[in-house]
Design an enzyme around this catalytic site. Structure first.
Site: not given
Lengths: 327, 390, 327, 390
Positions: D125-126, D128, D243, D374
């Site tokens: 995955q790319g 962040s 997910e 959060e």
């Protein structure tokens, strides 16, 4: 494999909410007579009994939907004890007594502990009750005895305004029915599930109360729900109450289907709903600020219900025993 | 660092202990009503007559004129001897008096400090308003000048002891055009002034410690403004500061004694199977936790007052003692109630139930009154740690 | 009655910080030689020993200031074991051994448990140590034995990178000194206070790390310290670390002055600093987001220190015993 | 409501169980390196050959073409039989494949779905970026069009399994003038394209599960855009949704099995005084707590997938399963590590230490990866409960 409530179950829950909307007097532990009759008419005490026994042949999962709504309303009234008493009467084959309870004509009080030799017992919802359900979980014994207001020795001040508490004399108590062993065990398992259902309702009501308040109450120029101190707590409450509702359904269906893990799931539901209800009720008071701990506001009733119910059927040490022994 | 007292302190402490041993009332404080007020009044008067009222207050107004250290030692000794708490004089001694000492006019000091110390004046606080809650800067209660009077309209809420009080501290908006903190003034009001109505509020434990106070064209002389018109915020903050002040150590020591009571409860009771509760590892660990937190709270409070005494300034620890105290005290009371098990389901079912259950229920006020835990965390984050506003 | 650190104590803390600034290699459990010498020269091992015994005559409260800084730096190096070993050697009157330890020439490793008959012992900081402090808290016995690298049977991978862990053979271990009973008890009480001091330093360092990061790290267009999810946690961390520092001072002064509550206060300090350090270290990682659980970032070192120290002198059950028995 | 399976489900489950009984590898998965990759690849290929890869994926691309219910039952059975997890194929099977099924072009589906199911393509995955963290809308990595290519510069971080992957999902900014969510595009990139450099990141447990990936003038054909240019946010959200999808129940069942292991640990170990740990009431209560929370999590996940199957929509419970799972799993691993006492101070000191300590340390990633706790609370508060934005 399906834990989604059926349309009938959702309709049942809505009907129960309607009855309860008029049932809870703001102060006092006695349910209004018309609401009590409506509840009996709707079959809250007959729902889980077999049709052959004069019941409605519903499942424990169906009953759980009813009791979750009772919890959400923080409703006063000996609904659970009367439901259980009707089952005990049915089990011993006393149709007249069962019919009296199922129809709402007779109300049941309840008390916990081994009662042998004790002539003074602390009884919940004794006033107005015609029978007393004596619950001895450690020895797996359920006993119904006759009760009248004149047996009350002392009225005490209840911690939870949704029940009355009295000291009752059992001197000349007439035993109406008694079950022990596996028979009593099966009823006690149902009791645990229904207590868990009531507790899940308490947890859910606390969540709704906080979320609604967080949308309208303003402080520092914004609705308090815009502050993470409040909004994150509301998110945590929502997780707890959704999981609480789900685990009650899982436990109820597991009992209905005699799943091998049923006992463990019941203990898990009982424990999880207790901690969820206590925590949500506590956080709900804090979310409301000062208004939350006034008598007029409903928030404290949820906390007190959670504490009362938590100390009832299958309390914490009994849950631990089942859960730790499992495997 | 030292815990041992120096000679002067030791002598003061001995005198205090001797006096308390002879004078602490031997009968319990009545829980409510006029009997309770009379009890508090008599105890305050007794302290005054003994020379112990207002240990650090100026001697010209009836105080003992001693230092902050002696004041702290006095409160500490009182807690050790289980002397009655200030009770209905809490606001008078903890807020109103100290505020007047710093901000009051000579006349205000003369009129009130002596009567407070002699137990003649009961005071109430009037800060919160319906709708304002923790956000004091948003207060809306109006006071309009008319000749030598201010005419006040509106209402205050969560006023403690309003129904038995003679005087009230009042924060009102005197300049409607000024934003938030500005334009507020601090007044003192005789509660028998025409136009004031007190309606008690029942709390979840069934008691009525608070009231809503309604003001309908109430005339208050300008002479009753404390500080200057428009300086109310500053004056009020002085008062709030005192809440975290000298009474702290006494309050903490009383909590330590309550923790001891909870431990005793666990040591003397058995569970449903007849086993001593303290033999349950979970109960023992919970008791050890509150014991250790109690000692840590005491240490923090001691470090705070040491810093005040040594540097003359209330450092950042001051804003930490209160939330720590509030949350620990709530948990201690909850543990006490939990240990009662089903006995706690009837509030008057036993002496232990009467001791622990109502105080547990009332403890929810701890993390809400005098600024919610949330607001206190904001204060620490922004003013102490320098984090940005949200 | 004064819990405010003296000017000397504040200067001592600053001096310790200076030494430690160069002491902690980013990876590896061995303190740099020059830092170790500087520590010895500054008297970290002699500080609390009486002047008559060649010490500096400082108080336990003074020593606590030193060890709090060691905790704040999450510093590697057998400072505590060497300090305690010097005290044991002094107690039995072995001036040469004590001098070797005090001067920094000899380093001490340590191990816990009853060691009778055990020929394989798990030892911390064994590599490079000349003596091993065997700690038996249950029987109140402290023993110093000679140690060399050749006694190491196995090097293990430490959970906490600030120590080394090895299995050591005690087959032919030469006993250099032993104290038992009240004498050992007194040293163990000091050990608890100093462990508490190190833990309080860990709690404080975690607070500072989070507060600094919360001011500079931006997400959603604002410094994360502007979000209550972060800022309230920082406030709670600050309360815990301020109380942790205060309770260590209280416990240390209580021991110095032989206060009747000293033992209870030491147990309280030990427990409170442990839970504060663990909680602050955990929250600190969460506050940092992904960067917080990388090896490069210092946050994990604080957590691992807290866990290592928490399992050391006077662990949780021993604390409970003292605190619950008190009264 | 029912837990018992219907005839069709029962038959499927039986077939699955029979196959798993014969085919689950009997040796442990190597913890790292090429041996680990080979193990995962072999297991994926074995499932494919048996007809069990992509149970609910379209049959035209090599899937079994069955319903969501069967997919869930399959993952459930795999967990029951302790079958290996997808391992290095986690992103390929859980994100990339499902995203392409919904949003990919026919060519993209044809090129990748079969190879994924056969264990031939490992995906990373790319999303962040350094500095962006949880705030995906603030991504800055630029892609500039040049002929039929996009030229990409910048870097991605927290990329799982980058060093062993062949392909990467990439979220880049193609319109620098559009604000936040707008102007992003979703690309698929072969990781052997010139200009890409992978630098592993070591985590606190000493492992290197993540990497930072640097792009220096990397040319990516426009044909590799998934969805349309500028629709990247929508496409990425589809992926994130998965997910929380079908793998949920299997993941939860594996956690229940871990809870059993922790209970066993407590049942078989003694404390320093020789008493069985489970005889300690505090330990027993902690075990009972995680057992009860585990069952509640299972119930919530079951309620969630039931709702998906019955209504065809992922309801609000979907956003609750993940944070509940993450926090419970963290606590379970911590309890396991705590029970080891001093034995846990050497990671390789015993089999139990090797099992519980590194996984406890790694568990800090649970409440940070795939959106911090959060951010997930913000999502529940705003999107599910309708609370206002902060």
């Amino acid at each position: 494999m399906d834990l989604y409530p059926s349309e009938e179950q959702r309709e049942l829950a809505a009907a129960v909410r309607d009855v309860l909307a008029g049932a809870a007097p703001p102060d006092g532990a006695t349910v209004r007579g018309d609401a009590w009759s409506a509840a009996a008419d709707q079959g809250w005490f007959a729902l889980g009994l077999a049709e052959a026994d004069g019941g409605l042949g519903g499942t424990l999962a169906d009953e759980a939907q009813v009791f979750a709504q009772i919890g959400a309303a923080a409703a006063a009234g000996p609904f659970l004890a009367t439901n259980l008493a009707a089952r005990v009467a049915t089990t011993v084959g006393d149709r007249a007594l069962a019919e009296g309870l199922v129809s709402g004509a007779l109300r049941a009080a309840h008390a916990f502990g081994p009662h042998d030799g004790a002539d003074r017992v602390t009884v919940f919802d004794a006033r107005g009750a015609a029978v007393l359900l004596l619950v001895d979980e450690q020895r797996s014994r359920l006993r119904l005895v006759r009760l009248a207001d004149r047996d009350i020795v002392d009225d005490l001040s209840p911690m939870d305004p949704a029940v009355t508490v009295a000291r009752v004399s059992l001197d000349r108590a007439e035993v109406l029915a008694e079950i022990t062993g596996a028979g009593a065990g099966a009823v006690l398992v149902r009791a645990s599930v229904l207590v868990a259902a009531v507790l899940s309702g308490v947890a859910t009501a606390a969540t709704s109360m906080s979320v609604e308040y967080a949308k309208i109450r303003e402080q520092f120029g914004r609705p308090i729900g815009a502050f993470q101190a409040i909004s994150h707590r509301c998110a945590e409450m929502a997780i707890r109450s959704n999981a609480a509702a789900a685990v009650v359904d899982l436990a109820a269906v597991s009992v209905d289907e005699e799943h091998p893990d049923a006992r463990r799931r019941v203990a898990a539901a009982r424990r999880f709903t207790e901690s969820s209800a206590l925590e949500n009720a506590r956080v709900n008071i804090q979310n409301h600020g000062a208004i939350g701990f006034t008598w007029e506001h409903g928030a404290h009733r949820l906390l007190k219900r959670a504490r009362f119910l938590g100390l009832g059927f299958q309390p914490r040490d009994a849950q631990t025993e089942v859960l730790v022994g499992a495997g | 660092m030292r815990l041992q007292l120096n000679t002067r302190e030791r002598e003061f402490q001995k005198r205090a202990a001797d006096w308390l041993a002879d004078n602490v009332p031997t009968h319990d404080r009545p829980p409510s009503g006029q009997a309770m007020v009379d009890f508090d009044r008599a105890w305050q008067r007794r302290q005054y007559d003994g020379g112990w009222a207002g240990v650090s207050w100026p001697s010209e107004f009836g105080g003992a004129g001693l230092s902050l250290t002696e004041q702290i030692l006095w409160y500490e000794r009182c807690a050790q001897f289980d002397a009655p708490e200030p009770g209905v004089f809490n606001i008078a001694l903890g807020h109103a008096g100290p505020t007047l000492i710093v901000e009051g006019s000579d006349e205000q000091k003369h009129d009130h400090l002596g009567p407070i110390l002699r137990g003649e004046e009961i005071w109430a606080q009037g800060f919160s308003e319906p709708g304002a809650g923790s956000d004091l800067a948003s207060l809306r209660m109006r006071a309009v000048r008319d000749g030598d009077d201010l005419v006040v309209n509106g209402s205050k809420i969560w006023t403690t002891k309003a129904s038995v009080s003679n005087w009230q501290e009042l924060l009102v908006r005197t300049d409607p055009d000024a934003a938030r903190h500005h334009g507020l003034s601090f007044l003192i009001v005789a509660l028998d002034t025409p136009g004031i109505e007190v309606r008690p509020i029942t709390t979840m434990d069934g008691d009525t410690p608070f009231a809503e106070v309604f003001y309908d064209d109430v005339r208050i002389p300008l002479a009753n403004v404390v500080g200057r018109l428009g300086d109310g915020w500053k004056v009020a903050m002085t008062t709030l500061g005192f809440e975290r002040g000298t009474m702290t150590l006494g309050m903490v020591i009383r909590l330590l004694k309550l923790i001891d009571r909870v431990r005793e409860l666990a040591a003397t009771r058995v569970d449903r199977r007849g086993r001593a509760m303290l033999a349950n590892d979970e109960v023992a660990a919970a008791i050890a936790d509150i014991e250790s937190e109690g000692v840590a709270l005491y240490a923090l409070a001691l470090a705070f007052v040491s810093e005040v005494v040594r540097t003359g300034k209330a450092g950042p620890k001051g804003s930490m003692v209160r939330p720590f105290y509030a949350e620990l005290s709530q948990r201690v009371k909850r543990l006490g109630a939990d240990l009662l098990d089903r006995e706690g389901l009837a509030v008057d079912g036993s002496a232990a139930a009467a001791e622990f259950v109502p105080s547990y229920l009332y403890s929810f006020a701890h993390t809400i009154g005098t600024g919610t835990s949330e607001v206190q965390r904001n204060v620490i984050a922004q003013r102490v740690l320098g984090l940005p506003r949200g």
